[in-house]
Design an enzyme around this catalytic site. Structure first.
Site, short mmCIF file in Angstrom:
data_model
loop_
_atom_site.label_atom_id
_atom_site.label_comp_id
_atom_site.label_asym_id
_atom_site.label_seq_id
_atom_site.Cartn_x
_atom_site.Cartn_y
_atom_site.Cartn_z
N ASP A 76 0.84 -1.24 0.01
CA ASP A 76 0.17 -0.13 -0.02
C ASP A 76 0.84 1.25 -0.04
O ASP A 76 1.84 1.49 0.82
CB ASP A 76 -1.02 -0.09 1.19
CG ASP A 76 -2.30 1.14 1.08
OD1 ASP A 76 -3.16 0.79 0.42
OD2 ASP A 76 -1.84 2.16 1.69
N ILE A 77 0.61 2.20 -0.96
CA ILE A 77 1.15 3.39 -1.05
C ILE A 77 0.99 4.14 0.19
O ILE A 77 -0.18 4.67 0.49
CB ILE A 77 1.24 4.12 -2.34
CG1 ILE A 77 1.51 3.40 -3.47
CG2 ILE A 77 2.03 5.18 -2.38
CD1 ILE A 77 1.36 3.85 -4.82
N GLU A 111 -4.52 2.41 -4.46
CA GLU A 111 -3.04 2.48 -4.29
C GLU A 111 -2.57 1.36 -3.60
O GLU A 111 -1.49 1.05 -3.09
CB GLU A 111 -2.64 3.57 -3.49
CG GLU A 111 -3.28 3.80 -2.18
CD GLU A 111 -4.69 4.21 -1.84
OE1 GLU A 111 -4.83 4.46 -0.77
OE2 GLU A 111 -5.44 4.08 -2.93
#
Length: 319
Positions: free
Chosen positions: A186-187, A230
């Site tokens: 996950d960004i 994301e």
């Protein structure tokens, strides 16, 4: 070097081992299983034989004079279409650094000395059968798959394909009683990134992170996918928890090394990712969702602990 003519009727195994007795024993055992054997005694001969024999699998001793097995493996990986050839590193070392080096060089798996012969035969058979299956599937579905399964923005597999592959690999791992690992990525603070730089820059950021994720996966059977927004996923068949953790750390550092400016991030001046890792040997009566839930728990823990880190869920690992 064995200069006998090569046949396409039997799977060809290239054995690179400088110890003649060990090489002979491996060749005798595998030839009884119906494989055609090509023997060489060092890494340079292995490179030459690979170009001529086009083997279906390579058994590569880690420690050989001049060109060692790790270096030879890495050079083979630069040859076009080498991804179709699984490589098993044979090593007397079972420490974390040696295992990591084997996977970093592009090896599909490793065998430790002294060699346990039933394990060697089983791993060779599994690698050859799986590799043949993947080649057939790729040749039959390449164009159709590209259209139906790719996320337009990142060019990774989309969520539908990821879930389908998870089911397939779960069934395969159940039959083989082999490890199946999952890494969720996950960004960090991506909404803030979009608010700061705009959605166009956000899309470019997603594409760069996706490309980096893909580059961090070394084997053709590994799958990188965009799960949504994301969040990304890396599905790693035949990979134990320690190997999956190593891949996750490589992804985390590689994304950080992109040095994508994120001035309003709450944890770093550049774009970072948080990762959750889980691994399991699937069995009958166990649902594939269990693996995803464990990786998701680990991802939540990575975020809770401050982000830009790898967290591991050990609840499913029985090794």
């Amino acid at each position: 070097m064995d200069n006998a003519p090569y046949s396409n009727k039997q799977p060809i195994i290239l054995i690179a081992e400088d110890d003649r007795m060990t090489r002979t024993m491996i060749a005798q055992i595998l030839s009884r299983d119906g494989y055609q054997i090509v023997e060489v005694s060092n890494g340079q001969e292995c490179l030459e034989a690979y170009q001529t024999a086009h083997p279906d699998l390579i058994l590569l001793d880690a420690m050989m004079p001049s060109l060692n097995g790790f270096e030879c493996c890495a050079q083979i990986m630069t040859i076009p279409d080498s991804r179709y050839t699984p490589i098993l590193i044979i090593t007397s070392l079972n420490d974390e650094a040696s295992v990591n080096r084997a996977f970093d060089s592009g090896a599909s798996d490793y065998i430790t000395k002294p060699i346990h012969w039933p394990v060697l035969r089983q791993r060779v058979r599994v690698q050859i059968e799986r590799n043949l299956l993947y080649q057939q599937l790729e040749e039959a579905n390449e164009k159709l798959t590209r259209l139906a399964s790719t996320d337009d923005l990142t060019q990774l597999a989309n969520r539908r394909v990821f879930l389908e592959r998870l089911k397939q690999e779960w069934k395969q791992s159940t039959r083989e009683k082999s490890d199946l690992s999952l890494v969720l990525v996950d960004i960090d603070h991506f909404k803030i990134y979009n608010d700061t730089y705009g959605h166009h820059q956000g899309d470019l950021c997603l594409a760069r992170v996706a490309s980096t994720l893909q580059q961090c996966l070394k084997r053709p059977l590994d799958l990188a996918a965009r799960y949504g927004g994301e969040e990304f996923a890396a599905l790693l068949p035949q990979t134990k928890l320690a190997g999956a953790e190593h891949v996750a750390q490589r992804i985390r550092q590689s994304v950080k090394d992109l040095a994508i400016l994120h001035k309003n991030s709450l944890n770093a001046p550049q774009v970072t990712v948080s990762l959750g890792v889980a691994s399991i040997v699937p069995g009958k009566g166990i649902d594939a969702g269990l693996l995803f839930q464990a990786a998701d728990r680990a991802l939540y823990q990575a975020k809770f602990q401050g982000r830009d880190r790898v967290s591991t869920d050990f609840s499913l690992d029985l090794s």
